[in-house]
Motif scaffolding. Structure first.
Motif, PDB file in Angstrom:
ATOM      1  N   ASP A  68       0.834  -1.188   0.000  1.00 36.74           N
ATOM      2  CA  ASP A  68       0.000   0.000   0.000  1.00 36.74           C
ATOM      3  C   ASP A  68       0.872   1.243   0.000  1.00 36.74           C
ATOM      4  O   ASP A  68       1.977   1.247   0.539  1.00 36.74           O
ATOM      5  CB  ASP A  68      -0.900   0.005   1.243  1.00 36.74           C
ATOM      6  CG  ASP A  68      -1.731  -1.256   1.323  1.00 36.74           C
ATOM      7  OD1 ASP A  68      -2.123  -1.627   2.440  1.00 36.74           O
ATOM      8  OD2 ASP A  68      -1.965  -1.858   0.259  1.00 36.74           O
ATOM      9  N   LEU A  69       0.355   2.307  -0.605  1.00 32.51           N
ATOM     10  CA  LEU A  69       1.109   3.556  -0.721  1.00 32.51           C
ATOM     11  C   LEU A  69       0.478   4.626   0.140  1.00 32.51           C
ATOM     12  O   LEU A  69      -0.708   4.898   0.016  1.00 32.51           O
ATOM     13  CB  LEU A  69       1.072   4.051  -2.169  1.00 32.51           C
ATOM     14  CG  LEU A  69       2.031   3.440  -3.156  1.00 32.51           C
ATOM     15  CD1 LEU A  69       1.673   3.891  -4.565  1.00 32.51           C
ATOM     16  CD2 LEU A  69       3.456   3.830  -2.828  1.00 32.51           C
ATOM     17  N   VAL A  70       1.280   5.255   1.005  1.00 37.69           N
ATOM     18  CA  VAL A  70       0.775   6.399   1.755  1.00 37.69           C
ATOM     19  C   VAL A  70       0.868   7.621   0.854  1.00 37.69           C
ATOM     20  O   VAL A  70       1.890   7.863   0.210  1.00 37.69           O
ATOM     21  CB  VAL A  70       1.615   6.635   3.027  1.00 37.69           C
ATOM     22  CG1 VAL A  70       1.147   7.888   3.750  1.00 37.69           C
ATOM     23  CG2 VAL A  70       1.524   5.427   3.948  1.00 37.69           C
ATOM     24  N   ALA A  71      -0.219   8.370   0.781  1.00 37.16           N
ATOM     25  CA  ALA A  71      -0.251   9.552  -0.089  1.00 37.16           C
ATOM     26  C   ALA A  71      -0.760  10.744   0.716  1.00 37.16           C
ATOM     27  O   ALA A  71      -1.605  10.592   1.599  1.00 37.16           O
ATOM     28  CB  ALA A  71      -1.170   9.297  -1.275  1.00 37.16           C
ATOM     29  N   TYR A  72      -0.237  11.922   0.408  1.00 35.07           N
ATOM     30  CA  TYR A  72      -0.647  13.145   1.083  1.00 35.07           C
ATOM     31  C   TYR A  72      -1.489  13.988   0.147  1.00 35.07           C
ATOM     32  O   TYR A  72      -1.274  14.006  -1.059  1.00 35.07           O
ATOM     33  CB  TYR A  72       0.587  13.924   1.549  1.00 35.07           C
ATOM     34  CG  TYR A  72       1.362  13.158   2.578  1.00 35.07           C
ATOM     35  CD1 TYR A  72       2.425  12.348   2.212  1.00 35.07           C
ATOM     36  CD2 TYR A  72       0.993  13.207   3.920  1.00 35.07           C
ATOM     37  CE1 TYR A  72       3.109  11.605   3.154  1.00 35.07           C
ATOM     38  CE2 TYR A  72       1.676  12.460   4.864  1.00 35.07           C
ATOM     39  CZ  TYR A  72       2.732  11.663   4.481  1.00 35.07           C
ATOM     40  OH  TYR A  72       3.400  10.917   5.410  1.00 35.07           O
ATOM     41  N   ILE A  73      -2.444  14.680   0.724  1.00 39.18           N
ATOM     42  CA  ILE A  73      -3.325  15.533  -0.073  1.00 39.18           C
ATOM     43  C   ILE A  73      -2.576  16.813  -0.403  1.00 39.18           C
ATOM     44  O   ILE A  73      -2.106  17.520   0.492  1.00 39.18           O
ATOM     45  CB  ILE A  73      -4.621  15.880   0.696  1.00 39.18           C
ATOM     46  CG1 ILE A  73      -5.293  14.615   1.222  1.00 39.18           C
ATOM     47  CG2 ILE A  73      -5.558  16.680  -0.181  1.00 39.18           C
ATOM     48  CD1 ILE A  73      -5.744  13.655   0.165  1.00 39.18           C
ATOM     49  N   HIS A 125       4.704   7.300 -11.573  1.00 39.74           N
ATOM     50  CA  HIS A 125       6.100   7.045 -11.192  1.00 39.74           C
ATOM     51  C   HIS A 125       6.180   6.073 -10.007  1.00 39.74           C
ATOM     52  O   HIS A 125       7.132   5.314  -9.851  1.00 39.74           O
ATOM     53  CB  HIS A 125       6.721   8.388 -10.811  1.00 39.74           C
ATOM     54  CG  HIS A 125       8.162   8.316 -10.428  1.00 39.74           C
ATOM     55  ND1 HIS A 125       9.158   8.092 -11.349  1.00 39.74           N
ATOM     56  CD2 HIS A 125       8.770   8.435  -9.230  1.00 39.74           C
ATOM     57  CE1 HIS A 125      10.319   8.079 -10.726  1.00 39.74           C
ATOM     58  NE2 HIS A 125      10.121   8.291  -9.446  1.00 39.74           N
ATOM     59  N   ASP A 126       5.127   6.075  -9.140  1.00 38.17           N
ATOM     60  CA  ASP A 126       5.103   5.207  -7.955  1.00 38.17           C
ATOM     61  C   ASP A 126       4.322   3.929  -8.200  1.00 38.17           C
ATOM     62  O   ASP A 126       4.082   3.170  -7.256  1.00 38.17           O
ATOM     63  CB  ASP A 126       4.453   5.958  -6.775  1.00 38.17           C
ATOM     64  CG  ASP A 126       5.145   7.263  -6.488  1.00 38.17           C
ATOM     65  OD1 ASP A 126       4.558   8.326  -6.795  1.00 38.17           O
ATOM     66  OD2 ASP A 126       6.269   7.219  -5.981  1.00 38.17           O
ATOM     67  N   PRO A 143      -8.274   1.633  -5.367  1.00 38.76           N
ATOM     68  CA  PRO A 143      -9.058   2.172  -4.257  1.00 38.76           C
ATOM     69  C   PRO A 143      -8.175   2.998  -3.323  1.00 38.76           C
ATOM     70  O   PRO A 143      -6.992   2.727  -3.165  1.00 38.76           O
ATOM     71  CB  PRO A 143      -9.571   0.924  -3.548  1.00 38.76           C
ATOM     72  CG  PRO A 143      -8.610  -0.145  -3.916  1.00 38.76           C
ATOM     73  CD  PRO A 143      -8.049   0.192  -5.255  1.00 38.76           C
ATOM     74  N   VAL A 144      -8.790   3.986  -2.689  1.00 37.55           N
ATOM     75  CA  VAL A 144      -8.091   4.855  -1.735  1.00 37.55           C
ATOM     76  C   VAL A 144      -8.868   4.789  -0.424  1.00 37.55           C
ATOM     77  O   VAL A 144     -10.084   4.940  -0.414  1.00 37.55           O
ATOM     78  CB  VAL A 144      -8.027   6.304  -2.260  1.00 37.55           C
ATOM     79  CG1 VAL A 144      -7.339   7.213  -1.263  1.00 37.55           C
ATOM     80  CG2 VAL A 144      -7.292   6.343  -3.589  1.00 37.55           C
ATOM     81  N   VAL A 145      -8.146   4.529   0.653  1.00 37.71           N
ATOM     82  CA  VAL A 145      -8.809   4.352   1.946  1.00 37.71           C
ATOM     83  C   VAL A 145      -8.113   5.205   3.000  1.00 37.71           C
ATOM     84  O   VAL A 145      -7.030   5.742   2.774  1.00 37.71           O
ATOM     85  CB  VAL A 145      -8.788   2.867   2.390  1.00 37.71           C
ATOM     86  CG1 VAL A 145      -9.455   1.994   1.350  1.00 37.71           C
ATOM     87  CG2 VAL A 145      -7.379   2.396   2.668  1.00 37.71           C
ATOM     88  N   TRP A 146      -8.764   5.304   4.162  1.00 39.02           N
ATOM     89  CA  TRP A 146      -8.159   5.926   5.346  1.00 39.02           C
ATOM     90  C   TRP A 146      -8.457   4.968   6.479  1.00 39.02           C
ATOM     91  O   TRP A 146      -9.578   4.918   6.991  1.00 39.02           O
ATOM     92  CB  TRP A 146      -8.784   7.302   5.577  1.00 39.02           C
ATOM     93  CG  TRP A 146      -8.121   8.117   6.640  1.00 39.02           C
ATOM     94  CD1 TRP A 146      -7.012   8.897   6.488  1.00 39.02           C
ATOM     95  CD2 TRP A 146      -8.513   8.242   8.000  1.00 39.02           C
ATOM     96  NE1 TRP A 146      -6.702   9.499   7.680  1.00 39.02           N
ATOM     97  CE2 TRP A 146      -7.608   9.111   8.626  1.00 39.02           C
ATOM     98  CE3 TRP A 146      -9.545   7.704   8.760  1.00 39.02           C
ATOM     99  CZ2 TRP A 146      -7.688   9.446   9.967  1.00 39.02           C
ATOM    100  CZ3 TRP A 146      -9.634   8.047  10.092  1.00 39.02           C
ATOM    101  CH2 TRP A 146      -8.709   8.904  10.686  1.00 39.02           C
ATOM    102  N   GLY A 147      -7.483   4.178   6.871  1.00 36.90           N
ATOM    103  CA  GLY A 147      -7.737   3.113   7.839  1.00 36.90           C
ATOM    104  C   GLY A 147      -8.665   2.088   7.205  1.00 36.90           C
ATOM    105  O   GLY A 147      -8.380   1.564   6.129  1.00 36.90           O
ATOM    106  N   CYS A 166      -3.891   9.695   3.017  1.00 38.02           N
ATOM    107  CA  CYS A 166      -4.708   8.539   2.691  1.00 38.02           C
ATOM    108  C   CYS A 166      -3.796   7.401   2.279  1.00 38.02           C
ATOM    109  O   CYS A 166      -2.574   7.557   2.223  1.00 38.02           O
ATOM    110  CB  CYS A 166      -5.696   8.884   1.579  1.00 38.02           C
ATOM    111  SG  CYS A 166      -4.893   9.458   0.075  1.00 38.02           S
ATOM    112  N   LEU A 167      -4.408   6.252   1.995  1.00 40.76           N
ATOM    113  CA  LEU A 167      -3.654   5.066   1.604  1.00 40.76           C
ATOM    114  C   LEU A 167      -4.185   4.585   0.267  1.00 40.76           C
ATOM    115  O   LEU A 167      -5.399   4.404   0.112  1.00 40.76           O
ATOM    116  CB  LEU A 167      -3.868   3.986   2.670  1.00 40.76           C
ATOM    117  CG  LEU A 167      -2.861   2.865   2.774  1.00 40.76           C
ATOM    118  CD1 LEU A 167      -1.498   3.407   3.168  1.00 40.76           C
ATOM    119  CD2 LEU A 167      -3.324   1.844   3.809  1.00 40.76           C
ATOM    120  N   VAL A 168      -3.300   4.396  -0.697  1.00 38.37           N
ATOM    121  CA  VAL A 168      -3.701   3.872  -1.993  1.00 38.37           C
ATOM    122  C   VAL A 168      -3.390   2.383  -1.979  1.00 38.37           C
ATOM    123  O   VAL A 168      -2.243   1.984  -1.737  1.00 38.37           O
ATOM    124  CB  VAL A 168      -2.921   4.568  -3.131  1.00 38.37           C
ATOM    125  CG1 VAL A 168      -3.322   3.992  -4.475  1.00 38.37           C
ATOM    126  CG2 VAL A 168      -3.150   6.062  -3.096  1.00 38.37           C
TER     127      VAL A 168
END
Lengths: 165, 282
Positions: B120-125, B144-145, B152-156, B270-272
């Motif tokens: 999973d990838l941590v992403a910042y807004i 690139h990542d 899907p994008v989740v938060w927890g 968020c988490l991708v």
């Protein structure tokens, strides 16, 4: 050279719209800085520049949105075209006139946006208050925004007296 | 003469641009995506620090203007919550027993067998949507990542949305509240399925819920989770809770509204979720 300053100002406003303006969306829509700039150029800039600038700024706004691509480009072009053609009738160098022109122009642009989205299945009752909110915000911010833009107006080919352009 | 030529050229340019925009549907997607590709990366870089500052400032204002509760208020609140906990524990026990019996009957898998998550990838807004009627965010991961469309994008364990466009360094996330968002969901209690349709607001309708749902099967406050049947979101991610349910005798669908759990205005990261290609479990 004026195109360089117009592009630079448009880019700066785009960055602000993406980062700072959304904070004000909780308070009834927030201002539309790109549209304010287009209205400013329609009233103060070269009469033929405003529709082209409006199209490019509208397209830039569409590019950073998930909404229909090209909608704001068409709306901004149309608003700039109409405003630049009738500006001798609506132009007055006063804060109230700027607020009125900005508010009415914004309301027409956003109501057109609402009706287009409603034809695609959107909820008109939820969108119209937001459109009115944006128009009120633009009317409130217009005197200050126009004053700031006018400081650099000469570089963008804009002038206080209509006879200069 | 030169002024008239310039005037005529600019008039022509305005008309040409108008016609070109109205015929955008005839252009290949690559042409339409080009300005998006050009601008998103260019704008997201300077807007990221500004967005960070304004979101912290907005949080500080909230904190400064909120009035803290008194000791008596807190004690009353604790007593009320303790009473609710006792009732909810009994409900939970009953629900667990029901669920166990359903599981035995339908052999519901604990995990969806078609998804295997890898890295999973941590992403910042870094930015928001410029359109006041749309709800999307620019996040700090791109092609690139290894990010691709429809991840899907989740938060927890809360579903936020999915990747709608990817660029080199950044991507755009269309959240559940966006008017064009559609997510397959399930009511956690009765297990009926529906499609959550974004409305641009925090409260969104759920479509295709059959009118034959009995009274008491769907109640106000019931949890709504992802069903996993759309092939995008894993199952059982929190979506929100029911705020309105009404059967419509003359229609095939019931009228259901859900309040989304996540307040997207407070989102900072968020988490991708990335899927492993070509892996299907059994």
């Amino acid at each position: 050279m004026r195109w360089f300053w117009i592009v630079l100002t448009g880019y700066a406003l785009l960055v602000l719209e993406v980062s700072v303006v959304p904070v004000f969306r909780q308070m009834g829509g927030g201002p539309d800085l790109m549209l304010l700039f287009v209205i400013f150029l329609s009233l103060y800039g070269h009469v033929d520049d405003a529709p082209i600038v409006g199209w490019f700024l509208g397209l830039a706004k569409d590019s950073l949105s998930t909404g229909p691509f090209g909608l704001y480009a068409v709306l901004f072009l149309a608003a700039a075209f109409i405003l630049s053609r009738i500006r001798s009738d609506i132009y007055l160098e006063s804060g109230k006139a700027h607020a009125a022109n900005a508010g009415v122009a914004t309301l027409f642009v956003y109501l057109a946006n609402c009706f287009w989205r409603w034809s695609e299945g959107g909820d008109l009752g939820a969108m119209v208050p937001v459109a009115i909110g944006v128009a009120i915000w633009n009317a409130a911010v217009a005197p200050l925004a126009f004053g700031i833009f006018l400081r650099y107006g000469r570089r963008m080919g804009a002038s206080r007296r209509l006879g200069d352009v | 003469m030169r002024d008239r030529t310039s005037h005529a050229l600019k008039q022509f340019a305005s008309i040409f641009l108008l016609v070109a925009t109205l015929s955008l549907s005839l252009f290949p997607p690559a042409v339409v995506d080009f300005p998006r590709l050009l601008l998103t990366d260019a704008v997201a870089i300077p807007s990221a620090p500004l967005h960070l500052i304004t979101s912290h400032f907005a949080g500080a204002l909230d904190w400064a203007f909120s009035r803290g509760p008194s000791r008596q208020d807190l004690e009353r609140e604790i007593a009320k919550l303790n009473a609710i906990i006792v009732v909810k524990e009994a409900d939970l026990q009953r629900a667990r027993q029901e669920l166990e019996s359903y599981k035995e009957f339908m052999a519901i898998p604990r995990q969806n067998p078609f998804f295997v998550w890898n890295g999973d990838l941590v992403a910042y807004i870094n930015g928001n949507d410029t359109d006041v009627f749309s709800r999307s965010y620019i996040v700090s991961v791109g092609s690139h990542d290894g990010v691709t469309k429809d991840l899907p994008v989740v938060w927890g364990n809360v579903a936020l949305g999915k990747i709608s466009q990817t660029y080199i360094l950044y991507s755009r996330v269309r959240v559940l509240a966006d008017p064009l968002s559609r997510v397959c969901v399930r009511f956690a209690n009765c297990r009926y399925e529906g499609v959550l349709a974004g409305s641009g607001r925090q409260i969104c309708p759920v479509r295709y819920v059959p009118n034959r749902v009995m009274d008491g099967e769907i109640r106000i406050g019931d949890a709504v989770v992802t069903s996993g049947t759309d092939g995008i979101f894993p199952p059982d991610l929190v979506v929100g809770k029911v705020t309105r349910f009404a059967r419509r005798p003359a229609e095939a669908e019931a009228d259901v509204e859900v309040e989304l759990w996540m307040d997207f205005s407070r989102l900072e990261n968020c988490l991708v979720l990335r899927k492993m290609e070509g892996v299907r479990g059994g």
